[in-house]
Design a protein around this motif. Sequence first.
Motif, mmCIF file in Angstrom:
data_model
loop_
_atom_site.group_PDB
_atom_site.id
_atom_site.type_symbol
_atom_site.label_atom_id
_atom_site.label_comp_id
_atom_site.label_asym_id
_atom_site.label_seq_id
_atom_site.Cartn_x
_atom_site.Cartn_y
_atom_site.Cartn_z
ATOM 1 N N ASN A 51 0.925 -1.144 -0.207
ATOM 2 C CA ASN A 51 0.036 0.064 0.069
ATOM 3 C C ASN A 51 0.757 1.362 0.011
ATOM 4 N N PHE A 52 1.799 1.342 -0.938
ATOM 5 C CA PHE A 52 2.955 2.281 -0.990
ATOM 6 C C PHE A 52 3.020 2.982 -2.450
ATOM 7 N N TRP A 53 2.888 4.199 -2.452
ATOM 8 C CA TRP A 53 2.975 4.882 -3.794
ATOM 9 C C TRP A 53 4.287 5.742 -4.046
ATOM 10 N N THR A 54 5.299 5.151 -4.964
ATOM 11 C CA THR A 54 6.314 5.914 -5.273
ATOM 12 C C THR A 54 6.410 6.508 -6.717
ATOM 13 N N CYS A 55 7.033 7.489 -7.094
ATOM 14 C CA CYS A 55 7.092 8.289 -8.415
ATOM 15 C C CYS A 55 8.675 8.318 -8.713
ATOM 16 N N ASP A 56 8.909 8.061 -9.821
ATOM 17 C CA ASP A 56 10.247 8.340 -10.650
ATOM 18 C C ASP A 56 10.190 9.806 -11.485
ATOM 19 N N ILE A 57 10.858 10.819 -10.584
ATOM 20 C CA ILE A 57 10.804 12.225 -11.457
ATOM 21 C C ILE A 57 12.203 12.207 -12.226
ATOM 22 N N PRO A 58 12.162 12.552 -13.660
ATOM 23 C CA PRO A 58 13.435 12.953 -14.054
ATOM 24 C C PRO A 58 14.262 13.886 -13.499
ATOM 25 N N ILE A 59 15.459 13.741 -13.809
ATOM 26 C CA ILE A 59 16.398 14.486 -13.183
ATOM 27 C C ILE A 59 16.384 16.049 -13.779
ATOM 28 N N SER A 60 16.251 16.148 -15.028
ATOM 29 C CA SER A 60 15.750 17.285 -15.619
ATOM 30 C C SER A 60 14.612 17.161 -16.886
ATOM 31 N N TYR A 61 14.013 18.135 -16.728
ATOM 32 C CA TYR A 61 12.818 18.275 -17.836
ATOM 33 C C TYR A 61 13.377 19.007 -19.094
ATOM 34 N N LEU A 62 14.537 19.461 -19.137
ATOM 35 C CA LEU A 62 14.906 20.197 -20.364
ATOM 36 C C LEU A 62 15.724 18.934 -21.094
ATOM 37 N N SER A 63 16.076 17.756 -20.595
ATOM 38 C CA SER A 63 16.792 16.756 -21.449
ATOM 39 C C SER A 63 15.815 16.237 -22.329
ATOM 40 N N GLU A 64 16.415 15.221 -23.190
ATOM 41 C CA GLU A 64 15.783 14.680 -24.473
ATOM 42 C C GLU A 64 14.412 13.880 -24.126
ATOM 43 N N HIS A 65 13.345 14.232 -24.606
ATOM 44 C CA HIS A 65 12.019 13.581 -24.414
ATOM 45 C C HIS A 65 11.169 13.211 -25.761
#
Length: 206
Positions: A51-65
């Motif tokens: 019952n645990f929620w984890t999120c992986d946030i990218p290091i930089s939003y300006l990197s290639e997406h």
Amino acid sequence: MALGASGLLLLVLCAGSDCWRQDAKDPLSSVGLSVRCRGLWSECIFDNVANFWTCDIPISYLSEHPAVLVVTRVLVILSGFLTLAALPPFIAGMKCTNLIRDKVPRKYKFSLAAGSLFLLGGTAGAVAVLWYGIDTVQKYKLEVTFSIPGVTYELGYAYWMAAGGTACACSAGILLIVASCLNAESPGKDQSPRRHCPPDFKGTYL
């Protein structure tokens, strides 16, 4: 007002939610141990056992997406700002408000401007929703057809919130533009006909 406020609320909620894509349910498994979601800003996993929620946030939003992700981010933010900007002229153009002196001409202009902003915001959101949905469906069909290993994603609840907010904003804009055009063409009903009397009327007295 209800459509415009609902559209703005849904657009804000979908922009901050991280479940635009949700992992597809595996028909061979009866119990799902986790739920994976992908949003515009991060990727999250919910563990049903712990019952645990984890999120992986990218290091930089300006990197290639991917291009679809970047364009969706920009258009959703733009749609929210345009919808928010439409509320002040919409309130100023309402018949029940007295924020301006010259009521009739200026109120029609404010209502028309608010309708145009609502429609532009809804159009920007519609482009984002359509492109993101087509990309998700194409990837889903490709992964299912070729049995590509890994997690297969389908459209999540945040995507449908964005679609609902876009529909509300477009509907509010169309209704405001149509109502403003009809009111501008039709004469006011509160203007009573004036009685014209001869200016040089001379009475006869006995």
